[in-house]
Design an enzyme around this catalytic site. Sequence first.
Site, PDB file in Angstrom:
ATOM      1  N   THR A  38       2.089  -5.480  -2.577  1.00 41.62           N
ATOM      2  CA  THR A  38       2.344  -4.286  -3.324  1.00 41.62           C
ATOM      3  C   THR A  38       1.661  -3.742  -4.320  1.00 41.62           C
ATOM      4  O   THR A  38       0.782  -5.036  -5.656  1.00 41.62           O
ATOM      5  CB  THR A  38       3.850  -4.334  -3.393  1.00 41.62           C
ATOM      6  OG1 THR A  38       4.361  -5.907  -3.847  1.00 41.62           O
ATOM      7  CG2 THR A  38       4.602  -3.047  -2.770  1.00 41.62           C
ATOM      8  N   THR A  39       1.647  -2.188  -5.009  1.00 43.80           N
ATOM      9  CA  THR A  39       1.245  -1.462  -5.714  1.00 43.80           C
ATOM     10  C   THR A  39      -0.571  -1.866  -6.116  1.00 43.80           C
ATOM     11  O   THR A  39      -0.637  -2.378  -6.548  1.00 43.80           O
ATOM     12  CB  THR A  39       2.203  -1.947  -7.012  1.00 43.80           C
ATOM     13  OG1 THR A  39       3.113  -2.172  -6.758  1.00 43.80           O
ATOM     14  CG2 THR A  39       1.463  -1.949  -8.320  1.00 43.80           C
TER      15      THR A  39
END
Lengths: 257, 246
Positions: A38-39
Site C-alpha cells: 500500500t501507498t
Amino acid sequence: MSDPAPIAGDFLSLLAAHQVPPVRGDVSLSAPIQTQATTVFAFHFADGILMAGDRRATAGNVIVTDRVDKVIEIDAASLLAIAGVPATAFEMARVLQTSFEYYRRSQLQPLSLPAKVRALARLLRENLPMTMQGVGVVMPLFAGLDHATTPARAKIYFYDPLGAQFHAVGYAASGSGSGTIRSILSFQERHGEPKPSEMKLPHAVQFALRLLMVASEFDSATGGVNPETRTFATIKVLRAGGVEAIEAEQQAEFLRA
Amino acid sequence: MTEEPYRWLEAIENRREYVREQIKSGSPVFAASLPDGILLLGVGTGNSKVFELFDRHALAGLGHPADMEKIRQAAIDAAHLEAFTRAPEDVSLRRLVSFGLSPQLKTHFEQIFSAPFLVELLLAEVAAEPGHDLLFRLHFDGAFQYETQGIVLAAGLPDPEKAAHEWLRRNAAGKTEKRDLVDLLLQAWWCLIESKSFSENPPTEDERRAGWRAAVNGKVVEIGWLARKSPRLARFEMLTLAQIGL
C-alpha cells in the site's frame, strides 16, 4: 486450421503461440488471506516526475515485510508503482518489462506512451476475474515519457481495477494510505509554497518522505519512513533523460536538509 | 536424383558455392572484447548490420536483409521467451546458438529444395569479467566457432576473413580504447571491401585511414557497445563515430 502467427513485436501473442499464459489465476470460492502492498504516489516536480512508495506488505493484520520495492523501473522511459496484491502486480511488471523491451528490440523503435499505457490496461482487464472475486486486485500508477513532444514530456496515469486509464495532471496516489496523500498534495498544489510542481529534487524527495510519514500515522498498512531504523522509501524519478533511483543514503541526506 | 549420395554431396557443394557467390561482396562486420565491454562494428545504412538481441547480447551480420531479419527475430524471440519463463540471467548465448540458431541454419542449408539462409553472423555476450565474454562466429551452414576474448569478424569469403583476422590479432594487441580499435577495424574493413592484401605490399596506415574515411562517406558506421558494468539491465547502446572521437 493453423494457429495465427504472433503479432509482430507483441510479446503477449508470442507467449500465446508458445502456450505460456501471463498473469492468470484459477477461480476459487474461498479467497486466501492476501499479501497486500500500500501507498504509492507520483507527482510532477520541477525536473520531471517523482514516484514513491512505502515498503510494507501486509496480510490481514500481519506485517509480512518492510522491504518491498513498489516502484519498479519498467524500461528507460517508464515507471510502475504497484498497490494491491504483489503476487499479481509483480507479475504484471515482469510482463510489461519483457513486452516493452521485446517490442523495442524486435521492431527497432520504442513503444509509444499511449501503447504502454494501454498495455497495462490490457493486463488489468485480463485480471478481471480475479478482481471480481476480490483476489489479486491491483491498482497501479504508471509514469512514462511521451516522445511525441520535444523535449520528451513525463506523464502520470492511474487506473481503476477494471483497467480504465486516467491521465493525472499534477499527481496521483493509490493504496490504503492514498487518501491522506491526495489531500496533502491537493492542498500543497493549491495553497502551498512552493507547489510540488515547482520543487527541485532535494525538496521534492524531502516532501515525498514526509508525505509517507504522515500517511503511516493514519494507515497501519503503510510502512512509513524512520531515519533512526534506516527505513526509507522507494523513490524513483523520471526525467527527459531517463530514470534515476534515489537511494536510501540520498534520501537520508535530503530529509536532514 | 538427389537420393544418390554423390548427387546430394554435389547439390550441397553447389549450394555452398551459391551462398558464397551471393554474399561475397557483403560488408564485413567485427566484434571485439575490450576491458569495459564488447564493441561491434559494421558499415551499412543504419539499423542494418549491428543489432541488440537481449540485455547482454548483440548480433552483427552480413547477407540478405530478409534472412538477417529472420535470424535476428528468431534470436530475439528465443531470448525473451527464455527470460520470461526462467530469468534474464538464464539467457545464454551458448545455448541460443548451439541449441537454437545453429540447428536451424544447418537444417535450412541441407534441405536442398528450399532456399538457404544467405547470412554470415557474429553474436556477442558480455560477461562480468573480461576473458569470459563469448564471441560466436556463426556460418550460413550452421557451423560455429567461439572465442572468449580478442576480435572476431565475418566477411563474405573465408580466405580474406582469415587474413584479416590474423592481421587484426597482431595489430590490435594493446589497443583498449574504443577510438583506437574502431579506427583499426575500419582499416581492416576498407582493406576487405577493396580486396587489398594484408600481407604482400599492404597499404600503409595513412592509405588505410584515408581509404576508410572516403569509403564510409554516405554510409552509416554502426557501432554497438555492450557495457560490462551498468546500473541498467540493458547493456547495449549504439554509438557514433563522433561519440568515440573519430
